[in-house]
Design a protein around this motif. Structure first.
Motif, PDB file in Angstrom:
ATOM      1  N   SER A 256      63.870  41.431 140.155  1.00  0.00           N
ATOM      2  CA  SER A 256      64.246  42.843 139.501  1.00  0.00           C
ATOM      3  C   SER A 256      65.742  43.134 139.220  1.00  0.00           C
ATOM      4  CB  SER A 256      63.337  43.706 140.076  1.00  0.00           C
ATOM      5  OG  SER A 256      63.683  43.947 141.408  1.00  0.00           O
ATOM      6  N   THR A 257      66.271  43.121 140.449  1.00  0.00           N
ATOM      7  CA  THR A 257      67.816  43.412 140.606  1.00  0.00           C
ATOM      8  C   THR A 257      68.687  42.532 139.756  1.00  0.00           C
ATOM      9  OG1 THR A 257      67.551  44.127 142.596  1.00  0.00           O
ATOM     10  CG2 THR A 257      69.847  43.942 141.987  1.00  0.00           C
ATOM     11  N   ALA A 258      68.459  41.081 139.614  1.00  0.00           N
ATOM     12  CA  ALA A 258      69.243  40.183 138.622  1.00  0.00           C
ATOM     13  C   ALA A 258      69.011  40.411 137.505  1.00  0.00           C
ATOM     14  CB  ALA A 258      68.759  38.758 139.159  1.00  0.00           C
ATOM     15  N   LEU A 259      67.605  40.658 136.911  1.00  0.00           N
ATOM     16  CA  LEU A 259      67.262  40.850 135.605  1.00  0.00           C
ATOM     17  C   LEU A 259      67.792  42.243 135.138  1.00  0.00           C
ATOM     18  CD1 LEU A 259      63.674  39.772 135.476  1.00  0.00           C
ATOM     19  CD2 LEU A 259      65.646  38.727 134.398  1.00  0.00           C
ATOM     20  N   ILE A 260      67.781  43.325 135.830  1.00  0.00           N
ATOM     21  CA  ILE A 260      68.278  44.607 135.300  1.00  0.00           C
ATOM     22  C   ILE A 260      69.930  44.567 134.969  1.00  0.00           C
ATOM     23  CG2 ILE A 260      68.774  47.007 135.905  1.00  0.00           C
ATOM     24  CD1 ILE A 260      65.978  46.829 137.485  1.00  0.00           C
ATOM     25  N   GLY A 261      70.299  43.778 135.894  1.00  0.00           N
ATOM     26  CA  GLY A 261      71.960  43.528 135.720  1.00  0.00           C
ATOM     27  C   GLY A 261      72.074  42.632 134.301  1.00  0.00           C
ATOM     28  N   ALA A 262      71.465  41.836 134.395  1.00  0.00           N
ATOM     29  CA  ALA A 262      71.548  40.543 133.325  1.00  0.00           C
ATOM     30  C   ALA A 262      71.468  41.362 131.981  1.00  0.00           C
ATOM     31  CB  ALA A 262      70.688  39.488 133.350  1.00  0.00           C
ATOM     32  N   ALA A 263      70.564  42.173 131.716  1.00  0.00           N
ATOM     33  CA  ALA A 263      70.071  42.915 130.751  1.00  0.00           C
ATOM     34  C   ALA A 263      70.767  43.747 130.046  1.00  0.00           C
ATOM     35  CB  ALA A 263      68.623  43.527 130.707  1.00  0.00           C
ATOM     36  N   SER A 264      71.872  44.289 130.879  1.00  0.00           N
ATOM     37  CA  SER A 264      72.714  45.568 130.686  1.00  0.00           C
ATOM     38  C   SER A 264      73.623  45.204 129.315  1.00  0.00           C
ATOM     39  CB  SER A 264      73.640  45.753 131.809  1.00  0.00           C
ATOM     40  OG  SER A 264      74.582  44.583 132.015  1.00  0.00           O
ATOM     41  N   ALA A 265      73.970  43.918 129.212  1.00  0.00           N
ATOM     42  CA  ALA A 265      74.381  43.461 127.855  1.00  0.00           C
ATOM     43  C   ALA A 265      73.344  42.604 127.010  1.00  0.00           C
ATOM     44  CB  ALA A 265      75.619  42.765 128.399  1.00  0.00           C
ATOM     45  N   ALA A 266      72.384  42.661 127.031  1.00  0.00           N
ATOM     46  CA  ALA A 266      71.433  41.681 126.146  1.00  0.00           C
ATOM     47  C   ALA A 266      70.901  42.480 124.881  1.00  0.00           C
ATOM     48  CB  ALA A 266      70.144  41.443 127.152  1.00  0.00           C
ATOM     49  N   GLY A 267      70.358  41.974 124.055  1.00  0.00           N
ATOM     50  CA  GLY A 267      69.611  42.403 123.232  1.00  0.00           C
ATOM     51  C   GLY A 267      68.481  42.457 123.070  1.00  0.00           C
ATOM     52  N   LEU A 268      67.850  41.590 123.974  1.00  0.00           N
ATOM     53  CA  LEU A 268      66.483  41.604 124.307  1.00  0.00           C
ATOM     54  C   LEU A 268      65.980  41.025 125.610  1.00  0.00           C
ATOM     55  CD1 LEU A 268      63.507  41.966 123.232  1.00  0.00           C
ATOM     56  CD2 LEU A 268      63.649  39.576 122.232  1.00  0.00           C
ATOM     57  N   LEU A 269      65.125  41.468 126.430  1.00  0.00           N
ATOM     58  CA  LEU A 269      64.782  40.805 127.593  1.00  0.00           C
ATOM     59  C   LEU A 269      63.322  40.396 127.564  1.00  0.00           C
ATOM     60  CD1 LEU A 269      65.092  40.355 130.775  1.00  0.00           C
ATOM     61  CD2 LEU A 269      64.487  42.579 131.225  1.00  0.00           C
ATOM     62  N   VAL A 270      62.996  39.433 127.823  1.00  0.00           N
ATOM     63  CA  VAL A 270      61.732  38.562 127.855  1.00  0.00           C
ATOM     64  C   VAL A 270      61.283  38.580 129.286  1.00  0.00           C
ATOM     65  CG1 VAL A 270      60.161  36.742 127.036  1.00  0.00           C
ATOM     66  CG2 VAL A 270      62.292  37.588 125.663  1.00  0.00           C
ATOM     67  N   VAL A 291      61.429  46.271 135.367  1.00  0.00           N
ATOM     68  CA  VAL A 291      62.569  46.163 134.170  1.00  0.00           C
ATOM     69  C   VAL A 291      61.967  46.922 133.307  1.00  0.00           C
ATOM     70  CG1 VAL A 291      63.046  43.854 135.065  1.00  0.00           C
ATOM     71  CG2 VAL A 291      61.020  44.094 133.476  1.00  0.00           C
ATOM     72  N   ILE A 292      61.010  47.190 132.860  1.00  0.00           N
ATOM     73  CA  ILE A 292      60.384  47.975 131.774  1.00  0.00           C
ATOM     74  C   ILE A 292      60.866  49.552 132.129  1.00  0.00           C
ATOM     75  CG2 ILE A 292      58.567  46.646 130.991  1.00  0.00           C
ATOM     76  CD1 ILE A 292      56.329  48.451 132.271  1.00  0.00           C
ATOM     77  N   HIS A 293      61.006  50.039 133.305  1.00  0.00           N
ATOM     78  CA  HIS A 293      61.253  51.432 133.644  1.00  0.00           C
ATOM     79  C   HIS A 293      62.699  51.343 133.853  1.00  0.00           C
ATOM     80  CE1 HIS A 293      57.021  51.827 134.888  1.00  0.00           C
ATOM     81  NE2 HIS A 293      57.440  53.196 134.911  1.00  0.00           N
ATOM     82  N   HIS A 294      63.598  50.416 133.896  1.00  0.00           N
ATOM     83  CA  HIS A 294      65.003  50.470 134.147  1.00  0.00           C
ATOM     84  C   HIS A 294      65.978  49.794 133.117  1.00  0.00           C
ATOM     85  CE1 HIS A 294      64.546  52.876 137.964  1.00  0.00           C
ATOM     86  NE2 HIS A 294      63.493  52.159 138.047  1.00  0.00           N
ATOM     87  N   VAL A 295      65.350  48.950 132.488  1.00  0.00           N
ATOM     88  CA  VAL A 295      66.479  48.029 131.456  1.00  0.00           C
ATOM     89  C   VAL A 295      66.389  49.122 130.099  1.00  0.00           C
ATOM     90  CG1 VAL A 295      66.453  46.075 129.962  1.00  0.00           C
ATOM     91  CG2 VAL A 295      65.744  45.843 132.368  1.00  0.00           C
ATOM     92  N   GLY A 296      67.686  49.165 129.611  1.00  0.00           N
ATOM     93  CA  GLY A 296      67.910  49.934 128.481  1.00  0.00           C
ATOM     94  C   GLY A 296      67.817  49.187 127.035  1.00  0.00           C
ATOM     95  N   CYS A 297      67.960  47.800 127.229  1.00  0.00           N
ATOM     96  CA  CYS A 297      67.440  47.213 125.886  1.00  0.00           C
ATOM     97  C   CYS A 297      65.782  47.047 125.655  1.00  0.00           C
ATOM     98  CB  CYS A 297      68.184  45.661 125.732  1.00  0.00           C
ATOM     99  SG  CYS A 297      67.596  44.457 126.954  1.00  0.00           S
ATOM    100  N   PRO A 298      65.767  46.584 124.382  1.00  0.00           N
ATOM    101  CA  PRO A 298      64.251  46.430 124.202  1.00  0.00           C
ATOM    102  C   PRO A 298      63.644  45.293 125.290  1.00  0.00           C
ATOM    103  CG  PRO A 298      65.254  46.452 122.110  1.00  0.00           C
ATOM    104  CD  PRO A 298      66.312  46.490 123.135  1.00  0.00           C
ATOM    105  N   VAL A 299      62.443  45.543 125.659  1.00  0.00           N
ATOM    106  CA  VAL A 299      61.788  44.501 126.725  1.00  0.00           C
ATOM    107  C   VAL A 299      60.536  43.985 126.074  1.00  0.00           C
ATOM    108  CG1 VAL A 299      60.847  44.253 128.987  1.00  0.00           C
ATOM    109  CG2 VAL A 299      62.816  45.930 128.506  1.00  0.00           C
ATOM    110  N   ALA A 300      60.274  42.565 125.819  1.00  0.00           N
ATOM    111  CA  ALA A 300      59.322  41.919 125.485  1.00  0.00           C
ATOM    112  C   ALA A 300      58.558  41.335 126.975  1.00  0.00           C
ATOM    113  CB  ALA A 300      59.763  40.698 124.630  1.00  0.00           C
ATOM    114  N   VAL A 301      57.284  41.989 126.944  1.00  0.00           N
ATOM    115  CA  VAL A 301      56.350  41.654 127.836  1.00  0.00           C
ATOM    116  C   VAL A 301      55.232  40.470 127.453  1.00  0.00           C
ATOM    117  CG1 VAL A 301      54.985  42.253 129.756  1.00  0.00           C
ATOM    118  CG2 VAL A 301      56.660  43.699 129.053  1.00  0.00           C
ATOM    119  N   VAL A 302      55.271  39.536 127.645  1.00  0.00           N
ATOM    120  CA  VAL A 302      54.678  38.382 127.081  1.00  0.00           C
ATOM    121  C   VAL A 302      53.394  37.961 128.111  1.00  0.00           C
ATOM    122  CG1 VAL A 302      54.440  35.933 126.140  1.00  0.00           C
ATOM    123  CG2 VAL A 302      56.443  37.495 125.983  1.00  0.00           C
ATOM    124  N   PRO A 303      52.025  38.240 127.635  1.00  0.00           N
ATOM    125  CA  PRO A 303      50.999  37.644 128.358  1.00  0.00           C
ATOM    126  C   PRO A 303      50.764  36.368 128.532  1.00  0.00           C
ATOM    127  CG  PRO A 303      50.323  38.443 126.154  1.00  0.00           C
ATOM    128  CD  PRO A 303      51.846  38.610 126.439  1.00  0.00           C
TER     129      PRO A 303
END
Length: 305
Positions: A256-270, A291-303
């Motif tokens: 979670s920590t790594a993804l939140i950091g990586a998503a700071s400059a992302a256009g979309l997190l999956v 991540v859906i509570h802390h990431v600022g860019c759009p987050v796609a959750v894929v089932p």
């Protein structure tokens, strides 16, 4: 008939931002856009009463405002709208069964306390049969691009040209899901964006070690082993999507920590979400929840199953 990209509209700024994001995505996917409003549901109210008429009128206003914003922001979108009766979570889950993608709004609190994702959105993310994208208020088309100077410096492009921000995929290399990987590669292809794939690993405890475990190696060796393993997992997808530039990252960190950091400059997190019935009701896993509570860019959750 093509299944639509569906956006839930409830009159909030977040839902209007979600509708605009969904319109851009519908154009990229060459699919229609469906704007959907779930009216309040009252099981003991007689149909056709004044309250029902007022709800229909309010819903019509919300949908009209969303349509106007979409037509201004994305005139190429082919759109329609629909009113359905709630409860909202049930109506949206039903819509997910016949959608290519479902897009919902999430409310921002602050950079320190994260984002407020309502119970309806959480219930939908936990049980939807199609991918669900959560979008914050204020998200605009320009947010999908790097500043021109940043793009120029990184890829040596012609001055004034912009490039898409990365699509970031959070992947569990030990249990990779084809549905999640394919969604991320396709999202990157449609955008002409780079795909940054991240697998965060941590050293297991002594009780978790088995014969031949990579944890027996030193940390640099473990990182090389995990990178080699990730590369092997992704090779078939690189072959299928040769036009997508892929960057593999294997930091030693909490996922979670790594993804939140990586998503700071992302256009979309999956991220992926395993569909399963839990005794305490629908829940997302801890990484997806974070991540859906802390990431600022759009987050796609894929089932996936």
């Amino acid at each position: 008939m093509l299944t639509p990209v569906t956006a839930g509209v409830d009159g909030s700024a977040e839902s209007f931002a979600a509708a605009e994001w969904a319109a851009r995505e519908a154009v990229r996917r060459e699919r229609p856009l469906l704007l959907l409003h779930a009216r309040n549901w009252h099981p003991h109210r007689a149909d056709g009463g004044p309250a029902d008429a007022a709800q229909r009128q309010l819903a019509r206003q919300y949908l009209r405002r969303a349509e106007e914003r979409v037509r201004r922001a994305c005139p190429a979108a082919v759109l329609c709208d629909e009113q359905v009766e709630g409860p909202a979570s049930v109506a949206l889950l039903n819509a997910a069964d016949r959608a290519d993608l479902l897009v919902l709004g999430s409310r921002g609190l602050s950079g320190f306390t994260g984002f407020l994702v309502g119970s309806v959105a959480l219930a939908v993310v936990a049980k939807a049969a199609c991918p669900v994208v959560l979008v914050r208020a204020g998200e605009e088309a320009a947010d999908e691009h790097l500043p021109a100077e940043a793009g120029d410096a990184e890829v040596g492009s012609v001055s004034g040209r912009t490039r898409q921000r990365d699509v970031v995929l959070g992947l569990d290399a030990r249990d990779p899901s084809d549905e999640v990987i394919e969604f991320a590669f396709e999202a990157a292809r449609l955008r002409g964006a780079r795909l940054r794939i991240l697998y965060a690993w941590q050293e297991p405890s002594a009780f978790e070690l088995g014969p031949g475990d990579v944890a027996l190696a030193d940390k640099p060796q473990q990182a090389r082993e995990w990178r080699g393993f990730l590369t092997a997992v992704l090779q078939a997808w690189r072959d299928k999507y040769p036009e997508v530039e892929v960057v593999e990252c294997v930091p030693q960190d909490k996922a979670s920590t790594a993804l939140i950091g990586a998503a700071s400059a992302a256009g979309l997190l999956v991220v992926g979400h395993r569909l399963a019935e839990r005794p305490v009701g629908p829940r997302t896993g801890p990484v997806t929840h974070a991540v859906i509570h802390h990431v600022g860019c759009p987050v796609a959750v894929v089932p996936h199953t």
